[in-house]
Design an enzyme around this catalytic site. Structure first.
Site, PDB file in Angstrom:
ATOM      1  N   HIS A 260       0.818  -1.218   0.000  1.00  0.00           N
ATOM      2  CA  HIS A 260       0.000   0.000   0.000  1.00  0.00           C
ATOM      3  C   HIS A 260       0.846   1.260   0.000  1.00  0.00           C
ATOM      4  O   HIS A 260       1.886   1.342   0.663  1.00  0.00           O
ATOM      5  CB  HIS A 260      -1.002   0.001   1.161  1.00  0.00           C
ATOM      6  CG  HIS A 260      -0.418   0.011   2.533  1.00  0.00           C
ATOM      7  ND1 HIS A 260      -0.183   1.169   3.241  1.00  0.00           N
ATOM      8  CD2 HIS A 260      -0.046  -1.006   3.355  1.00  0.00           C
ATOM      9  CE1 HIS A 260       0.307   0.868   4.437  1.00  0.00           C
ATOM     10  NE2 HIS A 260       0.400  -0.445   4.526  1.00  0.00           N
TER      11      HIS A 260
ATOM     12  N   ASP B  22       6.173   1.565   6.913  1.00  0.00           N
ATOM     13  CA  ASP B  22       4.889   0.903   6.669  1.00  0.00           C
ATOM     14  C   ASP B  22       4.059   1.852   5.799  1.00  0.00           C
ATOM     15  O   ASP B  22       3.535   2.836   6.296  1.00  0.00           O
ATOM     16  CB  ASP B  22       4.214   0.621   8.007  1.00  0.00           C
ATOM     17  CG  ASP B  22       2.777   0.143   7.884  1.00  0.00           C
ATOM     18  OD1 ASP B  22       2.357  -0.223   6.780  1.00  0.00           O
ATOM     19  OD2 ASP B  22       2.062   0.169   8.907  1.00  0.00           O
TER      20      ASP B  22
ATOM     21  N   GLU C 111      -5.095   1.324   2.738  1.00  0.00           N
ATOM     22  CA  GLU C 111      -4.937   0.199   3.656  1.00  0.00           C
ATOM     23  C   GLU C 111      -4.975   0.634   5.104  1.00  0.00           C
ATOM     24  O   GLU C 111      -5.509  -0.079   5.957  1.00  0.00           O
ATOM     25  CB  GLU C 111      -3.609  -0.506   3.352  1.00  0.00           C
ATOM     26  CG  GLU C 111      -3.436  -1.855   4.055  1.00  0.00           C
ATOM     27  CD  GLU C 111      -2.844  -1.722   5.462  1.00  0.00           C
ATOM     28  OE1 GLU C 111      -2.874  -2.714   6.212  1.00  0.00           O
ATOM     29  OE2 GLU C 111      -2.351  -0.626   5.814  1.00  0.00           O
ATOM     30  N   GLU C 112      -4.435   1.808   5.410  1.00  0.00           N
ATOM     31  CA  GLU C 112      -4.336   2.245   6.799  1.00  0.00           C
ATOM     32  C   GLU C 112      -5.705   2.496   7.442  1.00  0.00           C
ATOM     33  O   GLU C 112      -5.805   2.584   8.666  1.00  0.00           O
ATOM     34  CB  GLU C 112      -3.465   3.497   6.912  1.00  0.00           C
ATOM     35  CG  GLU C 112      -1.990   3.269   6.607  1.00  0.00           C
ATOM     36  CD  GLU C 112      -1.287   2.379   7.615  1.00  0.00           C
ATOM     37  OE1 GLU C 112      -1.947   1.911   8.573  1.00  0.00           O
ATOM     38  OE2 GLU C 112      -0.083   2.138   7.456  1.00  0.00           O
TER      39      GLU C 112
ATOM     40  N   ASP D 145       3.933  -6.326   3.800  1.00  0.00           N
ATOM     41  CA  ASP D 145       3.748  -5.269   4.793  1.00  0.00           C
ATOM     42  C   ASP D 145       4.755  -5.475   5.911  1.00  0.00           C
ATOM     43  O   ASP D 145       5.637  -6.337   5.818  1.00  0.00           O
ATOM     44  CB  ASP D 145       2.311  -5.284   5.329  1.00  0.00           C
ATOM     45  CG  ASP D 145       1.778  -3.890   5.629  1.00  0.00           C
ATOM     46  OD1 ASP D 145       2.551  -3.066   6.144  1.00  0.00           O
ATOM     47  OD2 ASP D 145       0.594  -3.630   5.354  1.00  0.00           O
TER      48      ASP D 145
ATOM     49  N   HIS E 256       4.230   1.842  13.468  1.00  0.00           N
ATOM     50  CA  HIS E 256       3.338   2.995  13.602  1.00  0.00           C
ATOM     51  C   HIS E 256       3.907   4.046  14.556  1.00  0.00           C
ATOM     52  O   HIS E 256       3.170   4.888  15.059  1.00  0.00           O
ATOM     53  CB  HIS E 256       1.926   2.579  14.032  1.00  0.00           C
ATOM     54  CG  HIS E 256       1.135   1.991  12.911  1.00  0.00           C
ATOM     55  ND1 HIS E 256      -0.243   1.929  12.930  1.00  0.00           N
ATOM     56  CD2 HIS E 256       1.506   1.446  11.737  1.00  0.00           C
ATOM     57  CE1 HIS E 256      -0.674   1.356  11.814  1.00  0.00           C
ATOM     58  NE2 HIS E 256       0.373   1.056  11.069  1.00  0.00           N
TER      59      HIS E 256
END
Length: 387
Positions: free
Chosen positions: A72, A189, A223-224, A244, A324
């Site tokens: 993504h 990410d 995607e997030e 990922d 994250h």
């Protein structure tokens, strides 16, 4: 050996460019354009969905059962929730991430009139003003505000500047590439996943032989926020491998070296046969790997199945420390995942029945045989098994 040599210099250069392109969910047009330009430089012709998910098909000797490899383009970010009377901005997160990692971040606010720079700060930021209260302030998005780098002191000033509720905020990545192979940055990410997919594509396009079946390389844009690959697949795709981050840390088996293959995430187990095929490829191609189960995690591989696509799904990851947050990875993992993808793209199709969506009867259907009992290798004496 079917894995291909991966150009890690190209991978690193591509990752640098991707990180330099802000792309919080909802503001991905620019990174989509840059990804398409990169694919075209490799001699490929991308197609786009209405909203901008990108797909390029590496043609195989047969069209079905097609494979898809997905990462993504979108990242975490924030959005303006309220213009405050003190001339600062209240924010809400885009995606799931802690305000703990937002404090101190340099950001860009995208307004209809242009970009504005600023910093996310806790409500009590200065020890010279609040003394020990700066350490007792709770953690949370309501406890933060965005300080705009402009002469604004009121809500009216913010309006005059052109800032509005709903404006999207991109967080600076602050990347650092170390000589020992470590990479530290926000948004690895999944910018790193995109970069390694492009590196695998570069190797595959230079390879003299086509893969056994079509391989769809797909780059999604939401995607997030849980959308991911829910609407980016065509009917000829029978299997989806998502790329990922793997959550390395306490209680997890992921690592920043080699490949981490996810056996399950919060939506449940991944496809039995596809996952084990990837594990066999790692063993056959001498790719370091380990397995993990992710408890608070879902990916493009999960969103495709949840959306109703009848596809086999799997997830291959590069281990990330502090996902994250302020993320760290190693080039060894990126190269290893790219090598696995090249081997997977060139590997024979094991389940021919997957070429059709439905078929009568059990002919060609997969089998999960009950395992034989494990023979215990016990030293036995006249008195019985040794302790």
């Amino acid at each position: 050996m079917t894995r291909l040599a991966i150009d890690t210099d190209y991978l690193a250069r591509t990752l640098v460019r991707l990180l330099a392109t802000p792309s919080p969910t909802g503001y991905t047009d620019t990174v989509v354009r840059e990804t398409c330009a990169e694919l075209e430089s490799l001699g490929l012709t991308p197609t786009l969905t209405r909203r901008g998910a990108v797909c390029v098909v590496l043609r195989g000797r047969e069209a079905r059962p097609a494979r898809a490899i997905v990462s993504h383009l979108d990242t975490l970010g924030a959005q303006v929730k309220q213009l405050k009377d003190n001339g600062r901005l209240e924010l809400v997160p885009i995606g799931t991430w802690s305000a703990r990692f937002a404090e101190g971040a340099r950001v860009t606010v995208f307004t209809d009139r242009g970009a504005v720079r600023g910093t996310i700060l806790p409500l009590k930021a200065s020890g010279h003003i609040f003394n020990e209260e700066i350490d007792s302030l709770p953690i949370g998005w309501p406890m933060t505000e965005l300080r705009v780098d402009a002469r604004v002191h009121s809500k009216a000033d913010l309006i005059a500047l052109g800032i509005e509720v709903g404006d999207i905020v991109a967080i600076d990545p602050q990347p650092e590439f170390l000589a020992n192979g470590y990479i530290v940055s926000r948004h690895l990410d999944d910018k790193a996943g995109v970069a390694l997919m492009l590196a695998a594509l570069k190797a595959l396009t230079a390879h003299n032989e086509p893969p056994p079946v079509d391989v769809h390389f797909i780059f999604t844009i939401a995607e997030e926020v849980g959308v991911g690959a829910s609407s980016a697949l065509t009917d000829d795709v029978a299997s989806v491998v998502a790329v990922d981050n793997g959550t390395s840390g306490p209680g997890q088996n992921s690592a920043e070296f080699g490949v981490t293959i996810a056996m399950a995430d919060q939506t449940g187990p991944f496809d039995y046969h596809l996952t084990r095929a990837l594990i066999r490829l790692c063993r056959d191609e001498d790719i370091i790997f380990r397995k993990d189960v992710f408890r608070y995690y879902r990916s493009d591989a999960a969103s495709a199945v949840v959306a109703g696509h009848d596809v086999r799904n799997a997830l291959v990851t590069f281990g990330i420390d502090a996902s994250h947050g302020y993320e760290r990875i190693h080039m060894h993992a990126l190269r290893s995942v790219a090598e696995l993808l090249s081997a997977y793209a060139l590997s024979p199709v094991e389940i021919r029945r997957d070429a059709v969506e439905t078929a009568r009867g059990l002919a060609g259907f997969t089998r999960q045989p009950p395992p034989e009992p494990i023979a215990e290798d016990l030293a036995v004496s006249q008195e019985g098994p040794l302790a």
